[in-house]
Design an enzyme around this catalytic site. Structure first.
Site, mmCIF file in Angstrom:
data_model
loop_
_atom_site.group_PDB
_atom_site.id
_atom_site.type_symbol
_atom_site.label_atom_id
_atom_site.label_comp_id
_atom_site.label_asym_id
_atom_site.label_seq_id
_atom_site.Cartn_x
_atom_site.Cartn_y
_atom_site.Cartn_z
ATOM 1 N N LYS A 1 0.857 -1.335 -0.186
ATOM 2 C CA LYS A 1 -0.037 -0.059 0.161
ATOM 3 C C LYS A 1 1.001 1.070 0.090
ATOM 4 O O LYS A 1 2.091 1.320 0.164
ATOM 5 C CB LYS A 1 -1.041 -0.186 1.250
ATOM 6 N N ARG B 1 -3.433 -10.400 4.907
ATOM 7 C CA ARG B 1 -3.957 -10.154 3.605
ATOM 8 C C ARG B 1 -2.878 -9.671 2.785
ATOM 9 O O ARG B 1 -2.646 -8.497 3.017
ATOM 10 C CB ARG B 1 -5.276 -9.507 3.700
#
Length: 274
Positions: A221, A255
């Site tokens: 991210k 995740r």
């Protein structure tokens, strides 16, 4: 700490990995990367072989300012993928990344075992009731607004307290409906600035007070690659660093896009007295 997936009890006291399979053309890292059935199956097989307990399938990109996708198009994208995967790998535990109750029901009916909702039921008034009827594990994430508006909603009185209060309210609603297996996701990158993401990570251990399994999704991210002044493609090392921190602070599920490296983080942190 266990969850029931299609009659199989998964023990989350030992951290697990959830591999990401995006079937959208515009996801921030792997959008459009899986162009045909063979490539999809090859990627799923690789993630399973590398140790993924769950495969999280998404057909609606939730990156900031992502294009809106109709419910019809979401279903057209995702149901064939569920059928494809379960035909090739029948024992796969599929999580479905959706905030729509009708998509959730259709996917569970097709053989998926878990719903991963970025809105914790706030974008579909029927979601919690649907999950209660389906009797499946439910991942509820913290977010404000929608993927199109969330980055304009980053003002908090006290970030961690506000997120904890959000979960206490959503979990209470879920409990009232009889939803047994709830997993919480603090929502890194969703309605949070770069600095707020690190504030959240720095105090992640405080989420133990909720007494629910904790999912962390920070894989590649912008909090990583913007800090390092690089790109999502070059953010694997940074992802491994922050996944390790997350495990030390109580994460039950990672995740990730890169299952092998996440499994290595788990194996190494098991040997530490955290």
């Amino acid at each position: 700490m266990t969850i029931n997936c299609k009659g199989k009890l998964i023990d989350l006291s030992s951290p697990k990995v959830m591999g990401i399979l995006n079937v959208t053309p515009d996801s921030f890292y792997d959008g459009g990367g899986h162009k045909n059935e063979a490539e999809i199956l090859k990627h799923v097989e690789q993630m399973l072989n590398e140790g993924a307990t769950f495969i999280d399938v998404g057909a609606y990109s939730s990156r900031p300012n992502a294009d809106h996708v109709s419910e019809t198009d979401e279903l057209k994208r995702i149901i064939p993928i569920i059928n494809l995967i379960l035909k090739a790998f029948p024992e796969t535990l599929l999580s479905i990344d959706t905030f729509r109750s009708q998509v959730a029901k259709a996917c569970i009916d097709a053989g998926a075992c878990m719903i991963n909702d970025i809105s914790a039921g706030k974008l579909d008034d029927h979601m919690l009731q649907t999950i209660a009827k389906l009797r499946v594990p439910y991942i509820m994430m913290h977010m404000r607004g929608t993927p199109q508006t969330m980055q304009q909603q980053t003002n908090y009185t006290n970030l961690v307290k506000d997120v904890l209060f959000y979960f206490s309210e959503r979990i209470a609603k879920a409990k009232d409906l009889g939803i047994a297996d709830v997993i919480i996701d603090p929502g890194f990158g969703f309605a949070k600035t770069l600095e707020q993401n690190f504030e959240l990570l720095n105090q992640l251990e405080l989420f133990k007070i909720i007494e629910k399994p904790l999912l962390v999704g920070i894989s590649r991210k912008s909090m990583i690659y913007k800090t390092l002044e690089t790109s999502a493609k070059e953010a694997l090392n940074g992802t491994s660093v922050l996944n390790t921190v997350s495990l030390q602070k109580g994460a039950s599920i990672l995740r990730v896009h890169d299952v092998k490296e996440a499994m290595e983080c788990i194996k190494l942190t098991r040997l530490l007295d955290c």
